[in-house]
Write an enzyme that holds these catalytic residues in place. Structure first.
Site, PDB file in Angstrom:
ATOM      1  NE  ARG A 198     -10.695   2.309   5.520  1.00 15.20           N
ATOM      2  CZ  ARG A 198     -11.736   1.494   5.358  1.00 15.20           C
ATOM      3  NH1 ARG A 198     -12.904   1.793   5.885  1.00 15.20           N
ATOM      4  NH2 ARG A 198     -11.592   0.389   4.683  1.00 15.20           N
ATOM      5  NE  ARG A 234     -13.242  -3.257   7.590  1.00 10.93           N
ATOM      6  CZ  ARG A 234     -12.435  -3.283   6.521  1.00 10.93           C
ATOM      7  NH1 ARG A 234     -12.552  -4.252   5.611  1.00 10.93           N
ATOM      8  NH2 ARG A 234     -11.527  -2.360   6.351  1.00 10.93           N
ATOM      9  NE  ARG A 237      -4.364  -0.159   2.409  1.00  8.19           N
ATOM     10  CZ  ARG A 237      -5.271  -1.134   2.503  1.00  8.19           C
ATOM     11  NH1 ARG A 237      -4.903  -2.376   2.622  1.00  8.19           N
ATOM     12  NH2 ARG A 237      -6.549  -0.846   2.492  1.00  8.19           N
TER      13      ARG A 237
HETATM   14  P1  ADP Z   1     -10.043  -2.249   2.679  1.00  8.00           P
HETATM   15  O1  ADP Z   1     -10.578  -3.638   2.420  1.00  8.00           O
HETATM   16  O2  ADP Z   1     -11.136  -1.294   2.928  1.00  8.00           O
HETATM   17  O3  ADP Z   1      -9.104  -1.802   1.632  1.00  8.00           O
HETATM   18  P2  ADP Z   1      -8.264  -3.488   4.540  1.00  8.00           P
HETATM   19  O4  ADP Z   1      -9.030  -4.549   5.216  1.00  8.00           O
HETATM   20  O5  ADP Z   1      -7.378  -3.897   3.412  1.00  8.00           O
HETATM   21  O6  ADP Z   1      -9.274  -2.360   4.051  1.00  8.00           O
HETATM   22  O7  ADP Z   1      -7.411  -2.674   5.586  1.00  8.00           O
HETATM   23  C1  ADP Z   1      -7.979  -2.125   6.750  1.00  8.00           C
HETATM   24  C2  ADP Z   1      -6.958  -1.229   7.416  1.00  8.00           C
HETATM   25  O8  ADP Z   1      -5.812  -2.003   7.813  1.00  8.00           O
HETATM   26  C3  ADP Z   1      -6.391  -0.126   6.527  1.00  8.00           C
HETATM   27  O9  ADP Z   1      -7.203   1.035   6.514  1.00  8.00           O
HETATM   28  C4  ADP Z   1      -5.041   0.133   7.196  1.00  8.00           C
HETATM   29  O10 ADP Z   1      -5.175   0.912   8.373  1.00  8.00           O
HETATM   30  C5  ADP Z   1      -4.613  -1.270   7.635  1.00  8.00           C
HETATM   31  N1  ADP Z   1      -3.803  -1.911   6.568  1.00  8.00           N
HETATM   32  C6  ADP Z   1      -4.151  -2.966   5.801  1.00  8.00           C
HETATM   33  N2  ADP Z   1      -3.174  -3.290   4.937  1.00  8.00           N
HETATM   34  C7  ADP Z   1      -2.167  -2.401   5.158  1.00  8.00           C
HETATM   35  C8  ADP Z   1      -0.896  -2.171   4.569  1.00  8.00           C
HETATM   36  N3  ADP Z   1      -0.442  -2.924   3.554  1.00  8.00           N
HETATM   37  N4  ADP Z   1      -0.134  -1.163   5.067  1.00  8.00           N
HETATM   38  C9  ADP Z   1      -0.562  -0.406   6.080  1.00  8.00           C
HETATM   39  N5  ADP Z   1      -1.758  -0.542   6.666  1.00  8.00           N
HETATM   40  C10 ADP Z   1      -2.563  -1.523   6.223  1.00  8.00           C
END
Ligand code: ADP
Ligand code: ADP
Ligand code: ZN
Length: 214
Positions: A171, A160, A88
């Site tokens: 986000r 969530r 990310r």
């Molecule tokens: P979404 O499905 O909405 O994209 P995720 O479930 O992938 O959300 O992620 C939820 C949260 O977990 C993110 O908003 C972030 O805070 C954290 N997160 C997930 N993956 C990463 C990553 N690769 N780097 C940093 N934070 C992460």
């Protein structure tokens, strides 16, 4: 096949990764799911990650990279994997490239699921997740058969915490600032495939399968 699914929060990465993982018989690795499991079990990692997740911020690279490193070393990743929600940031992508190169391998494709911000907000605000098995539904676009009950395991489905409106906006901002530059990173490396994710779930699945040629 070693794949990355890239896209904004709520673009449909998890939905598509779940389907592809079944079709290709390779593990679906979601860093968000790993963090949520740690939060549920009140681990040290979970406590640290929660502070960032609740604010709509990214968990620091160091912490995130270390969990992915452990996961990719497990046996089931040998024949391929689908990364959903990692990398990310550019440093995460650089780490992944280096780590895979050291193992004599590389990512095959990066599928960018491209969805407009207005649609993203609708998707995140209606998202519901199972408290037990983690399955994802949507109040309008993919409703559970029985109200509030998971189709797979009959546990209850909830919103969530980070899908509440205030957090969704931050986000999205985080996505544009820190994650969107990965489109250029992977495009330069000739790995980027783009799917316009505005269609329904099934149509989007077909488009993903088509660009991957699987
Ligand atoms: P979404 O499905 O909405 O994209 P995720 O479930 O992938 O959300 O992620 C939820 C949260 O977990 C993110 O908003 C972030 O805070 C954290 N997160 C997930 N993956 C990463 C990553 N690769 N780097 C940093 N934070 C992460
Ligand atoms: P991500 O993993 O990218 O955060 P999800 O797969 O969790 O996204 O999808 C976000 C929400 O949007 C979920 O509620 C899901 O059911 C719904 N959704 C996913 N793909 C589509 C689509 N193509 N059309 C409409 N809704 C979708
Ligand atoms: Zn369930």
């Amino acid at each position: 096949m070693k794949l990355i699914l890239l896209g904004a929060p709520g673009a449909g990465k998890g939905t598509q990764a779940t389907k592809l993982s079944q079709k290709l018989s390779i593990p679906h690795i979601s860093t968000g799911d790993i963090f949520r499991n740690n939060i549920k079990n009140s681990t040290e990692l979970g406590k640290k990650a929660k502070e960032y997740i609740d604010k709509g911020m990214l968990v620091p690279d160091e912490l995130t990279i270390s969990i992915v490193k452990d996961r990719l070393m497990q046996d089931d990743c040998k024949n391929g994997f689908i990364l959903d929600g990692f990398p990310r940031t550019i440093p995460q992508a650089e780490y992944l490239e280096k780590a895979l190169n050291e193992m004599g391998t590389d990512i095959d494709h990066v599928v960018n699921v491209s969805v407009a911000d207005e649609e993203i907000i609708k998707r995140m605000s209606g998202r519901r997740v199972c408290t037990n098995c983690g399955a994802t539904f949507h109040t309008v676009f993919n409703p559970t058969k029985k109200d509030g009950i998971c189709d797979n395991c009959n546990a209850s489905v909830i919103q969530r915490d980070d899908d509440k409106e205030e957090t969704v906006i931050s986000r999205l901002k985080t996505y544009h600032e820190q994650t969107e530059p990965l489109i250029g990173f992977y495009s330069k490396r000739g790995k980027l495939l783009t799917v316009i994710g505005r269609e329904e779930i099934e149509e989007t699945s077909k488009a993903v399968i088509k660009v991957l040629g699987v």
